[in-house]
Each structure stands twice: as structure tokens, then as C-alpha cells.
Design a protein around this motif. Sequence first.
Motif, mmCIF file in Angstrom:
data_model
loop_
_atom_site.group_PDB
_atom_site.id
_atom_site.type_symbol
_atom_site.label_atom_id
_atom_site.label_comp_id
_atom_site.label_asym_id
_atom_site.label_seq_id
_atom_site.Cartn_x
_atom_site.Cartn_y
_atom_site.Cartn_z
ATOM 1 N N VAL A 573 0.854 -1.178 0.000
ATOM 2 C CA VAL A 573 0.000 0.000 0.000
ATOM 3 C C VAL A 573 0.896 1.235 0.000
ATOM 4 O O VAL A 573 2.016 1.203 0.496
ATOM 5 N N PRO A 574 0.424 2.356 -0.562
ATOM 6 C CA PRO A 574 1.281 3.536 -0.672
ATOM 7 C C PRO A 574 1.613 4.150 0.680
ATOM 8 O O PRO A 574 0.832 4.085 1.639
ATOM 9 N N LYS A 575 2.776 4.779 0.740
ATOM 10 C CA LYS A 575 3.169 5.548 1.906
ATOM 11 C C LYS A 575 2.325 6.813 1.967
ATOM 12 O O LYS A 575 1.933 7.358 0.924
ATOM 13 N N PRO A 576 2.009 7.321 3.169
ATOM 14 C CA PRO A 576 1.319 8.613 3.263
ATOM 15 C C PRO A 576 2.166 9.704 2.617
ATOM 16 O O PRO A 576 3.255 10.021 3.096
ATOM 17 N N GLU A 577 1.718 10.242 1.496
ATOM 18 C CA GLU A 577 2.521 11.214 0.764
ATOM 19 C C GLU A 577 1.633 12.130 -0.056
ATOM 20 O O GLU A 577 0.495 11.790 -0.388
ATOM 21 N N GLU A 578 2.173 13.282 -0.379
ATOM 22 C CA GLU A 578 1.525 14.238 -1.267
ATOM 23 C C GLU A 578 2.541 14.626 -2.327
ATOM 24 O O GLU A 578 3.675 14.982 -2.003
ATOM 25 N N GLY A 579 2.149 14.503 -3.599
ATOM 26 C CA GLY A 579 3.134 14.757 -4.630
ATOM 27 C C GLY A 579 2.536 15.093 -5.973
ATOM 28 O O GLY A 579 1.353 14.886 -6.233
ATOM 29 N N VAL A 580 3.417 15.624 -6.839
ATOM 30 C CA VAL A 580 3.076 15.955 -8.216
ATOM 31 C C VAL A 580 4.050 15.213 -9.121
ATOM 32 O O VAL A 580 5.272 15.255 -8.906
ATOM 33 N N TYR A 581 3.505 14.539 -10.118
ATOM 34 C CA TYR A 581 4.307 13.720 -11.024
ATOM 35 C C TYR A 581 4.016 14.141 -12.455
ATOM 36 O O TYR A 581 2.857 14.332 -12.839
ATOM 37 N N VAL A 582 5.066 14.284 -13.270
ATOM 38 C CA VAL A 582 4.924 14.625 -14.683
ATOM 39 C C VAL A 582 5.808 13.679 -15.482
ATOM 40 O O VAL A 582 6.984 13.489 -15.151
ATOM 41 N N GLU A 583 5.247 13.099 -16.528
ATOM 42 C CA GLU A 583 5.984 12.160 -17.376
ATOM 43 C C GLU A 583 5.710 12.463 -18.835
ATOM 44 O O GLU A 583 4.602 12.864 -19.204
ATOM 45 N N THR A 584 6.723 12.282 -19.692
ATOM 46 C CA THR A 584 6.546 12.536 -21.107
ATOM 47 C C THR A 584 7.350 11.550 -21.931
ATOM 48 O O THR A 584 8.317 10.945 -21.445
ATOM 49 N N ARG A 585 6.937 11.395 -23.164
ATOM 50 C CA ARG A 585 7.675 10.662 -24.193
ATOM 51 C C ARG A 585 7.629 11.491 -25.453
ATOM 52 O O ARG A 585 6.562 11.958 -25.856
ATOM 53 N N PHE A 586 8.781 11.669 -26.111
ATOM 54 C CA PHE A 586 8.845 12.565 -27.261
ATOM 55 C C PHE A 586 9.739 11.950 -28.327
ATOM 56 O O PHE A 586 10.921 11.701 -28.088
ATOM 57 N N THR A 593 14.610 9.428 -29.918
ATOM 58 C CA THR A 593 13.396 9.438 -29.108
ATOM 59 C C THR A 593 13.765 9.560 -27.642
ATOM 60 O O THR A 593 14.674 8.868 -27.171
ATOM 61 N N PHE A 594 13.103 10.454 -26.949
ATOM 62 C CA PHE A 594 13.177 10.476 -25.489
ATOM 63 C C PHE A 594 12.098 9.498 -25.009
ATOM 64 O O PHE A 594 10.911 9.834 -24.955
ATOM 65 N N PHE A 614 14.106 12.248 -10.441
ATOM 66 C CA PHE A 614 14.094 12.563 -11.876
ATOM 67 C C PHE A 614 14.718 11.411 -12.643
ATOM 68 O O PHE A 614 15.695 10.803 -12.190
ATOM 69 N N GLN A 615 14.151 11.117 -13.795
ATOM 70 C CA GLN A 615 14.745 10.125 -14.683
ATOM 71 C C GLN A 615 14.523 10.542 -16.124
ATOM 72 O O GLN A 615 13.440 11.006 -16.493
ATOM 73 N N GLY A 616 15.565 10.399 -16.929
ATOM 74 C CA GLY A 616 15.466 10.680 -18.358
ATOM 75 C C GLY A 616 16.185 9.607 -19.154
ATOM 76 O O GLY A 616 17.280 9.178 -18.781
ATOM 77 N N GLU A 617 15.558 9.158 -20.231
ATOM 78 C CA GLU A 617 16.169 8.152 -21.094
ATOM 79 C C GLU A 617 16.011 8.573 -22.547
ATOM 80 O O GLU A 617 14.917 8.953 -22.978
ATOM 81 N N MET A 618 17.112 8.511 -23.294
ATOM 82 C CA MET A 618 17.106 8.872 -24.705
ATOM 83 C C MET A 618 17.555 7.673 -25.534
ATOM 84 O O MET A 618 18.475 6.948 -25.149
ATOM 85 N N GLU A 619 16.900 7.483 -26.676
ATOM 86 C CA GLU A 619 17.242 6.383 -27.578
ATOM 87 C C GLU A 619 17.680 6.937 -28.927
ATOM 88 O O GLU A 619 17.062 7.860 -29.468
ATOM 89 N N TYR A 620 18.742 6.335 -29.467
ATOM 90 C CA TYR A 620 19.231 6.701 -30.795
ATOM 91 C C TYR A 620 19.284 5.453 -31.657
ATOM 92 O O TYR A 620 19.861 4.438 -31.265
ATOM 93 N N ARG A 621 18.661 5.528 -32.856
ATOM 94 C CA ARG A 621 18.652 4.411 -33.798
ATOM 95 C C ARG A 621 19.324 4.845 -35.098
ATOM 96 O O ARG A 621 18.703 5.499 -35.935
ATOM 97 N N PRO A 622 20.575 4.468 -35.284
ATOM 98 C CA PRO A 622 21.227 4.819 -36.548
ATOM 99 C C PRO A 622 20.592 4.101 -37.733
ATOM 100 O O PRO A 622 20.462 4.657 -38.817
#
Length: 810
Positions: A573-586, A593-594, A614-622
Motif C-alpha cells: 500500500v502507498p506511503k502517506p505522501e503528497e506529490g506531483v508527477y509529470v511524465e513525457t515521451r517525445f 526518441t526520449f 528525476f529520470q530521463g532516457e534517450m534512444e538513438y537508432r542509426p
Amino acid sequence: MLSSLLMISVLAAIPPGFDLNSASLHDLESLEGLTVQQAEVLYTYIQDNGGLENIYQVLELEEFSPEDLLWLRENTIVLPVQAGDISPQVLDVMERLAGEDGPADADVEYWEDLLIRPMPINSAHWWDLRSLDRVSFIDAASVDSRLRKMGPVSSVRSLNSTDNLRYYGYRNMRDFVSVREPDYSSTDLFGNYRFIYEDMAGRDHYDDGLQLHLSETRSAISGILQGEWELASTSIDSAALVNRLQSQYDQLLGARNVAGFSHRFRMGAGDRYRLGARLSRGMNSLAGSELLPGIDGGINDRFDVGKAYLSFQGNGIFRQVIAGNYNLSLAQGLLIDNSDELMYRNTYRTWGLRPDLTSSRQHALMGGAAQIEAGPVLAYAFGSYTSRDAITNLDGTPNVLYQGRYRTEEYSDILKETTVGGYAFYDMGDYLPVGTAIGMGGMGIFYSDSLNPATSGLDIPTDAYNWNCPEYAHMPSGDKITYFAGAAQSVFRNMSAEVEAVRQDNGAWATLATAGWQNNWFHVTGSYRKYALDFMNPYNRGFAEQHRFDDTVFEKPYRLTDPLASQLADLPVPKPEEGVYVETRFQVSRQITFTRVYLDVWRNLAYDTENLRFQGEMEYRPVWPVRFRLKYKFQDKLNAKDIVPTNSRTQEYTFRTFTLPYGGDYFNVELRYGSVELTPNPLYGDDRNMNGGYLAFRYEHDFNRDLSILGGSTLWTTNGMSQWEFEDTGIDFLDGDGTKFWVTVKNTLSDNLQLRLKFLRKDTFFPHNGFYRPDPEDQYHYQGAPDETVRDFGDHVTEYGIRCQLDVRW
């Protein structure tokens, strides 16, 4: 230059006998003469039509020109489709589901059924489509809107042109739906039987594994008998506590070298009837404990999980009725989601009612549930009566419910739980955007005995640590808890919004709101959550960063009178917390591609501490079959302490490269390095840095469409920071320094029989340094041997494993 060489190597790997009908999607995507879009369209066409009769049929697809046909004639062939009840493509998707991280086991079992007997798309609604893997709320509502406005479709492929449906959503949907009509009069039988055997000798050395519990329990017994705990001045009956700990220790010894196995059987008749059963015992687990009440020996001595169900589907008011074990997940998962997993930072949530034959036990629901559809009203009603495990006080009364892998008789089946509830949604899609709905629900949980979360039964009163765990102090007490919920959602074109709020009978609230925007190249999702400290619903699986008891005393078994109670840290079960989350794919371009970028800022409400991740992942396809990924993760977290909070900063770098050459082969190299910077502590020599990393290789080769071998090797080193990695179908935790080798053979023995066999060896070295002192006046000596100097040493643990899975389908 590199791209040219890669292209040449890919072209050289394509033989003249490349069969389009038997090719997987990855095979088609690897063809240099096809674009990614053409490969996807051709694959879908082959699946929808049972294969190509000749190469010239590709001209029926608007994406193909005469020049494309000429290239295909020169480089590929079309062989007749081999008859069989289950196509290789279905087995490919089953393999993907088995190996992915994220979906709950109950979802995967449901999707496997849909691969054999797909969902009739023309009678589906948004709530049906939301039960599919990685199909977003916008995707589901867009398809429902098209069907309501334009009527039935004649081909699944035509859904690809649906307004606001991402190609990603269509791709995840197409394997599980078809244009067939529901047939509730058919008695055509289909089903499957799965047997799994696994024996990972030596793998009880995990940080939270069997060996740790044995060691901590033995240490607690020793501490009491030698007077180190000084219990004489307390109200604790030391003799009774020793007897209890010794009993648990003896039971844990019985779990050593216990192999795991499971039998799972499922069968269906047409679209109307389903039934299934499961009997299993987990590896290094304790069996028995009233699996079947009132029966001594026999089945209770062999299995620790027993489940069964019978279900009915129809096109009347009662769309689905399940008797037995079931899984239910609705809205944002705050009121009801009875899986045993808490999916961290996951904004995708499958929706609906389905049978449950998973290995989960503590949150399994046993009784009856129904899905009701009457005009614009969608409703779910459910009830359950089953046993529950609980931590017990020294007088034997239940303290709190818990979920533990090691279930001794002191914790097993302590009380009975009766759960009743319902959730009703009003669909406004006939006069507002399709997907718009409001809902209300409620649930009551009743126990056969009152819960009494008393710290006196868990805290060692004479140790040097102050008990400070607000998450535990606000656990429910008494013999009943009730909840009331409200939910609302809507979709407008390619935007969505959802919210759910639940109120507990003590006045505490939990709220989760999510919004999203998407197209084929870009999506963004944001959510806000707030779970009050005194809100505690055992079936809450809402979006969260941490379990309720992460970073608490329950992660330190040596601080508890009963070390086994530390398994409360696994409560999902979740911990008692208050938060804002933002996620994207581009997707910037075809090559760049991110893949996933997110930021989560949250406050721990138990201690009022601010945290960031924070987490960021970038992909490159030659070129298409070759991909490079670079991922960076940063986390800044405060942990509450007696005087001032301590801070930990985690950074992690991961580089991956993998290729999908011809024939479905797969090659992957992954390099990871992580470090943690802690607040200095004089008790530990002011050592404030931990680090670790690994280098992993993975390769899969398809000898033919029926036989493939998957293998991997990992080398790692840790300096206080343990690592984790995915193997073929699960996560492995890496401590100390070591190496690991594993190989899996996957063999489709026939269209209806599939074998998966895995072998593993893992060598771990645990160095123990800092004991040897060159100064004779400052050296350590063994007790009873004053002339024998203590020197640095290391432990070497070798683990061997085998896992066999046999699937029979018809």
C-alpha cells in the motif's frame, strides 16, 4: 560510415528464403526494403487474413507500390501457412508478456486468454479496452467513439485510422481484439495447463531472504538468553518470547532447500463459460497453514496457495459473474485493487474484473463478483470471505495485517475477513465526449477479531533506539473499516482527465487526479496525489513512490522483538505522501526518441520531509535494428531521524545497446553505474559514499520458428550499493561482487505444447575488510585464542538454479 556498415551487414543477413507468412514483426522491421510503417501494416494484414496467398497481395495495401513489390519478390518468399491451433505469432506475444516488467500476473493471464479467443471489438466499450496492456484511456475512448458514431469495422486494421488513437495504442490493442461476433451458444472447448518447477539452491541469501530471517531470529534468541535485551525489568515474558522465536526458527529451517512448483489449469467453452484452478508452493516457503480448513496432513502439507474459479459471461444485464477467486481493479485503484503488487510510478492502470489464479494470497478475494451493464450504468458488486495473516501480539491477539513470504503458524490465518462492496459508473458518452463518466462506490471490511496495533509487542524496550514510526501508529484498530469513494473522468479529443477520492470511516482521505495529452510523437501525463497519514486501505494500489513501511523500523529486523515482523515492509500500500508527477515521451525524429522522462516531487506526510526524483532516457537508432539508450536517474530523499533528518542523493547511469538482426535474434549489452551520497555518521566512520555497478550481456538466437536459446552473463561489483537487473522473466538482486551465467531453452514442441527450461549459476563474493591492524598493539584476536590475529576475509556463495515451465494449450 558506421551507419553504412550496419546497413550492409543487415542486408547481407537476409537470405533469399525469407518467408513473410512466418515472419515476426521484428523480422519484418529488420527488412531494409520496408519502412517501419510498411512492416507494421504488412504484419497486421497477415494476422487479420491468416497469411498471404501470394506475394502480389501486398498491392492491396495502399502503403505498397509496384517498386516495393519488386523488392519483396527478389528478397522474400511466401510459403503456405502451416495449420495449427496456436500460431507462432501468438506464442511470440505470450513470450513478450511473460518477460515484461510491470503488468500484474492476473492481467497477463487474462491477456493470454484473449490471444486465443480475442475480444469482439465491435461490441467493446472504453471500459473493456482499458483492460488491455498499455492502452491508454484516450486510446480506449477514441475507439469506442468511432464504433458508436460509424458502426462496426470489418477489419481490425481499419482502427489504425481512428482519430486520436496513437499508433502505439493500436499496436498494443490489435493482438487482443478481432472483428468476430460474440458466440454465447458455442460449446467449443479451449484451455491450457501450466506446470512450473523451480529450484534455486542458494538463493536464500537475498537481503530479505530466508537466510537473513534465520540469522536475525537466532540472534534475537541469543540476545534474550544472554541477557543483552535486559527484559527482566519489563512486562515482556522472556520465556514465552524465546519459545515463540524458537518455534519460528524451527519452522524456517524446514523451508530450506524447498523447491517451488505450481499446477495451473484453465478451460473455457465458447464465449460464455470459464473455469480454472491452481495449486502451488513457493520456493523456500512454508506449506500448510489451513489451505483447506479442517484437513490435517495431505494437501495442506504440500501446497501454500490454492485457488479456483467458475465464471459466466453474457450479453444481458449480467455481463460477467465470477464465483471463487477474482481480481478487481477500478478507477484509480484507491478503493479496490486486490493485487499483491504496488506498481511504482506507473500511470497505466488496467480496468475491470477478471479471474485470479495468481500466486498472491494475502490480498486474494474469495467469494463472488459481478459486472452489471444496464443502459448507461456500469456497476460492479463483490463479496469475499477468507482467512488473513497477521502479526500477533505476545498474548496471541492480532496486531496488524501483513503480507509475508515466510508464513509461520504464529502469523498464518489468524483471523477471518469479510469484504463487501460495489462501484457504479454512469456513462455519459451518448451526449458528452465518449469516456465521460461519474462513479460512486463503497466497501466494508469486517474481521473476526479486533486488530490491536500495540508497539509493546514489537519494540525492544531496552535498546538504544527510540521507536518512531507514525505509519504504524496510525494503522487501523478494531474489527471493521468502511470506505466511500467518488470518481469522475472525461476525454476531449486527445486529452483526458480522471480523479478518484476515497474517505475512510475515521475521516481520512486519499485523492488521486491524473490528466494526459497525446499524439503519435509526443505524450505528457501529470498526476497529483495525497494520501493522509491515517488513511489505510489494504486494497489501495494508487500511484506511489514508496510502500507504506519503506524507510521505517520494519526494514531493520534487529530492532524488533520478532524479526519476522519486518515483513510488514512488504505491505503493498502507498506511503502517506503528497506529490506531483509529470511524465513525457517525445519522438524527435525517426532516429532520436526520449523514451521516458519524468519528474516526481513529493512530501512524506509521516515526517513532513521533501523528496525529488528525476529520470530521463534517450534512444538513438542509426538504423532500424540497432538501438542505443542512455538513462540517467537522480533522487534526493530525506529520511527522518531522532534529531535531524538525514539526506541521501542517488545518481545512476545506464547505457544499453541492442540489436534485432534477421530471424528474431536479439543481442544486448548493458552497463550501469550508481552512487549514493549519505549524511556522514561518526558511528560508521563518516563513510558517506556507496557505489556499485554491473556489465551484462544477453543474446537470443532462433534456430527455427520452434526452437530458440536465450542466455546472459553479468559481472558486478558493489560497495554498499546493491544492484538489480532483469533476467528473462524476473528481477535478480546483486550484492557483494560476483558473476552470473544463465541460459534458457524455449522449445515449441508442437502447436499446442511449449517448453521453457532455464539453468543458472551465480557466484557472489562478500569481502570483509578492515579487521587486520598492522600495529600489534591495535590488533583484533579471536576469543579464546589470544595469539591468533583476525585478518580480512571473504565469503564465497555459489548458487545453482533450474526452472522448468511446460504449457499445454488446446
